[in-house]
Scaffold this motif. Structure first.
Motif, PDB file in Angstrom:
ATOM      1  N   GLY A 169       0.819  -1.205   0.000  1.00 18.44           N
ATOM      2  CA  GLY A 169       0.000   0.000   0.000  1.00 18.44           C
ATOM      3  C   GLY A 169       0.853   1.256   0.000  1.00 18.44           C
ATOM      4  N   THR A 170       1.922   1.237   0.764  1.00 19.02           N
ATOM      5  CA  THR A 170       2.813   2.390   0.832  1.00 19.02           C
ATOM      6  C   THR A 170       3.489   2.646  -0.498  1.00 19.02           C
ATOM      7  OG1 THR A 170       3.230   1.986   3.177  1.00 19.02           O
ATOM      8  CG2 THR A 170       4.808   3.362   2.022  1.00 19.02           C
ATOM      9  N   PHE A 171       4.001   1.598  -1.132  1.00 24.97           N
ATOM     10  CA  PHE A 171       4.679   1.774  -2.413  1.00 24.97           C
ATOM     11  C   PHE A 171       3.686   2.237  -3.488  1.00 24.97           C
ATOM     12  CE2 PHE A 171       7.435  -1.879  -0.698  1.00 24.97           C
ATOM     13  CZ  PHE A 171       8.179  -0.985   0.050  1.00 24.97           C
ATOM     14  N   ARG A 172       2.418   1.786  -3.377  1.00 27.71           N
ATOM     15  CA  ARG A 172       1.411   2.227  -4.329  1.00 27.71           C
ATOM     16  C   ARG A 172       1.155   3.729  -4.183  1.00 27.71           C
ATOM     17  NH1 ARG A 172      -1.920  -1.519  -3.515  1.00 27.71           N
ATOM     18  NH2 ARG A 172      -3.270  -0.537  -1.950  1.00 27.71           N
ATOM     19  N   VAL A 173       1.108   4.203  -2.956  1.00 28.17           N
ATOM     20  CA  VAL A 173       0.930   5.637  -2.720  1.00 28.17           C
ATOM     21  C   VAL A 173       2.091   6.424  -3.314  1.00 28.17           C
ATOM     22  CG1 VAL A 173       0.903   7.417  -0.930  1.00 28.17           C
ATOM     23  CG2 VAL A 173      -0.518   5.389  -0.680  1.00 28.17           C
ATOM     24  N   ALA A 174       3.313   5.959  -3.083  1.00 26.96           N
ATOM     25  CA  ALA A 174       4.494   6.653  -3.611  1.00 26.96           C
ATOM     26  C   ALA A 174       4.457   6.683  -5.135  1.00 26.96           C
ATOM     27  CB  ALA A 174       5.764   5.966  -3.118  1.00 26.96           C
ATOM     28  N   ARG A 175       4.099   5.551  -5.748  1.00 26.86           N
ATOM     29  CA  ARG A 175       4.046   5.491  -7.211  1.00 26.86           C
ATOM     30  C   ARG A 175       2.982   6.439  -7.760  1.00 26.86           C
ATOM     31  NH1 ARG A 175       2.213   0.681  -7.805  1.00 26.86           N
ATOM     32  NH2 ARG A 175       0.112   1.330  -8.421  1.00 26.86           N
ATOM     33  N   GLN A 176       1.841   6.479  -7.092  1.00 32.94           N
ATOM     34  CA  GLN A 176       0.761   7.341  -7.568  1.00 32.94           C
ATOM     35  C   GLN A 176       1.111   8.818  -7.403  1.00 32.94           C
ATOM     36  OE1 GLN A 176      -2.458   5.738  -5.248  1.00 32.94           O
ATOM     37  NE2 GLN A 176      -3.076   4.288  -6.843  1.00 32.94           N
ATOM     38  N   LEU A 177       1.807   9.147  -6.323  1.00 35.47           N
ATOM     39  CA  LEU A 177       2.241  10.531  -6.143  1.00 35.47           C
ATOM     40  C   LEU A 177       3.174  10.961  -7.266  1.00 35.47           C
ATOM     41  CD1 LEU A 177       2.866  10.814  -2.291  1.00 35.47           C
ATOM     42  CD2 LEU A 177       1.203  12.093  -3.635  1.00 35.47           C
ATOM     43  N   MET A 178       4.090  10.076  -7.645  1.00 34.89           N
ATOM     44  CA  MET A 178       5.003  10.412  -8.737  1.00 34.89           C
ATOM     45  C   MET A 178       4.260  10.482 -10.075  1.00 34.89           C
ATOM     46  SD  MET A 178       8.667   8.591  -7.963  1.00 34.89           S
ATOM     47  CE  MET A 178       8.085   6.971  -7.470  1.00 34.89           C
ATOM     48  N   GLY A 179       3.169   9.742 -10.185  1.00 32.86           N
ATOM     49  CA  GLY A 179       2.399   9.774 -11.419  1.00 32.86           C
ATOM     50  C   GLY A 179       1.525  11.001 -11.552  1.00 32.86           C
ATOM     51  N   THR A 180       1.062  11.562 -10.421  1.00 33.77           N
ATOM     52  CA  THR A 180       0.130  12.690 -10.469  1.00 33.77           C
ATOM     53  C   THR A 180       0.797  14.040 -10.270  1.00 33.77           C
ATOM     54  OG1 THR A 180      -0.333  12.414  -8.106  1.00 33.77           O
ATOM     55  CG2 THR A 180      -1.792  11.279  -9.648  1.00 33.77           C
ATOM     56  N   ASN A 181       1.987  14.090  -9.715  1.00 27.91           N
ATOM     57  CA  ASN A 181       2.657  15.360  -9.417  1.00 27.91           C
ATOM     58  C   ASN A 181       3.984  15.403 -10.166  1.00 27.91           C
ATOM     59  OD1 ASN A 181       4.133  17.513  -8.185  1.00 27.91           O
ATOM     60  ND2 ASN A 181       2.817  17.358  -6.379  1.00 27.91           N
ATOM     61  N   THR A 182       4.070  16.280 -11.154  1.00 28.22           N
ATOM     62  CA  THR A 182       5.280  16.326 -11.982  1.00 28.22           C
ATOM     63  C   THR A 182       6.510  16.738 -11.182  1.00 28.22           C
ATOM     64  OG1 THR A 182       4.765  18.611 -12.619  1.00 28.22           O
ATOM     65  CG2 THR A 182       3.968  16.852 -14.064  1.00 28.22           C
ATOM     66  N   HIS A 183       6.325  17.533 -10.138  1.00 26.84           N
ATOM     67  CA  HIS A 183       7.471  17.979  -9.341  1.00 26.84           C
ATOM     68  C   HIS A 183       8.000  16.841  -8.465  1.00 26.84           C
ATOM     69  CE1 HIS A 183       7.150  22.178 -10.545  1.00 26.84           C
ATOM     70  NE2 HIS A 183       5.837  22.003 -10.492  1.00 26.84           N
ATOM     71  N   VAL A 184       7.107  16.004  -7.951  1.00 23.46           N
ATOM     72  CA  VAL A 184       7.554  14.823  -7.208  1.00 23.46           C
ATOM     73  C   VAL A 184       8.354  13.910  -8.121  1.00 23.46           C
ATOM     74  CG1 VAL A 184       6.788  12.748  -5.980  1.00 23.46           C
ATOM     75  CG2 VAL A 184       5.634  14.917  -5.569  1.00 23.46           C
ATOM     76  N   ARG A 185       7.818  13.679  -9.325  1.00 21.66           N
ATOM     77  CA  ARG A 185       8.490  12.781 -10.268  1.00 21.66           C
ATOM     78  C   ARG A 185       9.847  13.339 -10.711  1.00 21.66           C
ATOM     79  NH1 ARG A 185       4.549  12.370 -13.285  1.00 21.66           N
ATOM     80  NH2 ARG A 185       5.009  13.931 -14.878  1.00 21.66           N
ATOM     81  N   ALA A 186       9.889  14.631 -11.055  1.00 20.68           N
ATOM     82  CA  ALA A 186      11.142  15.230 -11.518  1.00 20.68           C
ATOM     83  C   ALA A 186      12.192  15.246 -10.410  1.00 20.68           C
ATOM     84  CB  ALA A 186      10.887  16.649 -12.025  1.00 20.68           C
ATOM     85  N   PHE A 187      11.765  15.583  -9.195  1.00 22.73           N
ATOM     86  CA  PHE A 187      12.736  15.643  -8.099  1.00 22.73           C
ATOM     87  C   PHE A 187      13.253  14.255  -7.754  1.00 22.73           C
ATOM     88  CE2 PHE A 187      14.076  16.389  -3.624  1.00 22.73           C
ATOM     89  CZ  PHE A 187      14.982  17.407  -3.870  1.00 22.73           C
ATOM     90  N   PHE A 188      12.390  13.249  -7.837  1.00 25.88           N
ATOM     91  CA  PHE A 188      12.812  11.872  -7.581  1.00 25.88           C
ATOM     92  C   PHE A 188      13.924  11.475  -8.549  1.00 25.88           C
ATOM     93  CE2 PHE A 188      12.629   7.329  -8.390  1.00 25.88           C
ATOM     94  CZ  PHE A 188      12.558   6.783  -7.122  1.00 25.88           C
ATOM     95  N   PHE A 189      13.729  11.730  -9.834  1.00 26.79           N
ATOM     96  CA  PHE A 189      14.735  11.319 -10.814  1.00 26.79           C
ATOM     97  C   PHE A 189      15.972  12.206 -10.761  1.00 26.79           C
ATOM     98  CE2 PHE A 189      11.075   9.103 -12.698  1.00 26.79           C
ATOM     99  CZ  PHE A 189      11.641   7.845 -12.836  1.00 26.79           C
ATOM    100  N   PHE A 190      15.805  13.462 -10.367  1.00 26.86           N
ATOM    101  CA  PHE A 190      16.979  14.303 -10.149  1.00 26.86           C
ATOM    102  C   PHE A 190      17.855  13.721  -9.055  1.00 26.86           C
ATOM    103  CE2 PHE A 190      18.333  17.364  -6.859  1.00 26.86           C
ATOM    104  CZ  PHE A 190      19.535  17.758  -7.441  1.00 26.86           C
ATOM    105  N   VAL A 191      17.247  13.379  -7.914  1.00 24.59           N
ATOM    106  CA  VAL A 191      18.019  12.827  -6.795  1.00 24.59           C
ATOM    107  C   VAL A 191      18.687  11.520  -7.212  1.00 24.59           C
ATOM    108  CG1 VAL A 191      17.875  11.868  -4.466  1.00 24.59           C
ATOM    109  CG2 VAL A 191      16.617  13.946  -5.030  1.00 24.59           C
ATOM    110  N   LEU A 192      17.939  10.644  -7.879  1.00 28.33           N
ATOM    111  CA  LEU A 192      18.479   9.351  -8.287  1.00 28.33           C
ATOM    112  C   LEU A 192      19.707   9.521  -9.187  1.00 28.33           C
ATOM    113  CD1 LEU A 192      16.368   6.292  -9.398  1.00 28.33           C
ATOM    114  CD2 LEU A 192      18.443   6.905 -10.620  1.00 28.33           C
ATOM    115  N   LEU A 193      19.578  10.339 -10.236  1.00 23.52           N
ATOM    116  CA  LEU A 193      20.685  10.502 -11.180  1.00 23.52           C
ATOM    117  C   LEU A 193      21.852  11.269 -10.575  1.00 23.52           C
ATOM    118  CD1 LEU A 193      18.765  11.234 -14.504  1.00 23.52           C
ATOM    119  CD2 LEU A 193      19.979   9.142 -13.864  1.00 23.52           C
TER     120      LEU A 193
END
Length: 451
Positions: free
Chosen positions: A225-249
């Motif tokens: 359930g927790t991972f589903r929430v995280a995935r959905q947040l990255m799918g619905t919020n472009t800033h969450v998704r962009a910041f996630f991949f910025f940190v990763l790279l």
């Protein structure tokens, strides 16, 4: 009095992380050097092993959300910091034996190694989420740049100290000396956590905790359930998704060198164990300089955290390109200056990026968001270790390229990854994230409840 309280709080938060810095330093600069260069283990197996605990970092999202919802005796951070720090430190009692098994290429020892590092990864995920959440909750946005600078300075100092201690206890590899060095780890972990974390967190009442939970929709706290929430947040919020991949790279761009820097010094320039241990001290000194200088400057002048992180990232890329040039042209004299510049860049990056991470949270869900950013950090570290070992094995271990050319290509690739990460950061806005998230988090958690 207010300034004195801030100094004491900052020093205690920094002390809390000293044991973690010691552990990461031993794994990345000592264990990999011993296993690969001294005992003859397969490089990609060792670096994948080191990277494995970073891949387990996806548990940071779970532990962050779990701690938000389930305090222990009214504390949501401190108990999890203590349990995880002590548990992780006990793994080091077994690592000298694991190194010998990897060197002899024993299958049982290899399986045991991966199991131990998986446990280590679960503990580190818990510790990272709890520690970062505690820092975010006990500091103000104005204090945060300076506090983060001191905390990361302490982590790097502990790495420098561990390098110095290893040079004294184990100037040349021996199993007995390695055991003596690694057996210090549980003592250091317990002492630093007790001095730093205990008493730092304010105990919340049952009523206060209920109010925090009531502010958000009720949802399951299972790992899936927790991972589903995280995935959905990255799918619905472009800033969450962009910041996630910025940190990763960006973490990949910083740490792809971490597991291979000492073997690089040994294989390209013929450096000894004591000499390559000084590499850690060189970039560590630069990082201290960078963090202290930008921490002081950012506490006085209103400098954008995004600008600080971007400037640091570009400095790191330039330093990595210089190390690549030193390898292909066989100029060992360029390595130490480049490592110093890389360290300054890391110092700038840490202050800017980590301050942004702590700002990109919302009240009542601090653990969840710090877990998402921590997961990005862990995956970046994990990919860095796997790719570095894989590239060394594929390019150099197979004889496809000479060590001088192979390492040059690897460090050049790392510089490109960092530049790409900085490009992604340009599209991230903390202000727009705050505006979107308060709406998005309710939508996403409501979806999780309905599913």
């Amino acid at each position: 009095m207010g300034f004195l309280r801030l100094v004491i709080k900052t020093l205690r938060l920094a002390t809390m992380r000293l044991g973690i810095g010691w552990m990461f330093a031993l794994v990345t600069f000592n264990f990999n050097r011993v296993a690969i260069a001294d005992l003859g283990a397969i490089a990609v197996i060792v670096t994948s092993l080191i990277g494995m605990h970073h891949f387990i970092s996806f548990f940071q999202v779970y532990w962050g959300r779990f701690a938000d919802r389930y305090p222990i005796f009214g504390y949501r951070r401190t108990p999890y910091i203590f349990i995880s720090g002590v548990g992780a430190s006990l793994i080091f009692l077994f690592l000298p034996y694991i190194a010998v098994g990897l060197g002899s290429r024993d299958l049982v020892a290899t399986v045991e190694a991966f199991l131990l590092m998986a446990v280590f990864g679960v503990f580190m995920a818990m510790n990272g989420s709890a520690s970062n959440s505690l820092v975010a909750e006990v500091t103000t946005p104005k204090e945060r740049g300076g506090v983060v600078a001191v905390i990361w300075a302490a982590i790097i100092i502990s790495g420098i100290v561990s390098a110095g201690v290893s040079r004294v206890i184990m100037p040349e590899y021996s199993h007995e000396a390695m055991r003596q060095l690694y057996n210090l780890t549980p003592i250091i972990a317990v002492v630093t956590i007790l001095l730093g974390a205990v008493g730092m967190e304010r105990r919340i009442t049952k009523e206060e905790h209920a109010a925090l939970l009531a502010a958000q929709p009720q949802e399951s706290v299972s790992p899936l359930g927790t991972f589903r929430v995280a995935r959905q947040l990255m799918g619905t919020n472009t800033h969450v998704r962009a910041f996630f991949f910025f940190v990763l790279l960006a973490i990949m761009g910083i740490f792809l060198q971490d597991a291979i820097l000492e073997p690089f010094g040994a294989q390209v320039f013929g450096k000894t164990q004591a000499e390559t241990a000084a590499y850690q001290q060189a970039w560590g000194a630069g990082a201290l300089l960078g963090m202290f200088s930008i921490g002081v400057i950012s506490s006085i002048f209103p400098i954008s955290k995004k600008f600080i992180a971007s400037l640091g990232g570009l400095g790191i890329a330039a330093a990595l390109a210089t190390i690549a040039f030193s390898s292909i042209t066989y100029q060992p004299g360029l390595v130490y200056p480049a490592l110093l510049v890389m360290g300054v860049g890391i110092g700038f990056f840490n202050v800017g990026a980590l301050s942004m991470m702590m700002e990109m949270t919302i009240e009542g869900q601090t653990g969840l968001y710090m877990g998402i950013w921590g997961m990005a950090q862990g995956l970046g570290n994990g990919f860095a270790n796997v790719f570095s070992g894989g590239l060394v094995t594929a390019m150099i271990g197979t004889g496809l390229f000479s060590p001088t050319l192979g390492y040059s290509l690897i460090f050049g690739f790392e510089a490109i990854v960092m530049v790409v990460a900085i490009g992604i950061l340009r599209n991230v806005s903390v202000q727009e994230f705050k505006g979107l998230t308060k709406q998005d988090i309710g939508t996403v958690l409501a979806m999780d409840t309905a599913s």
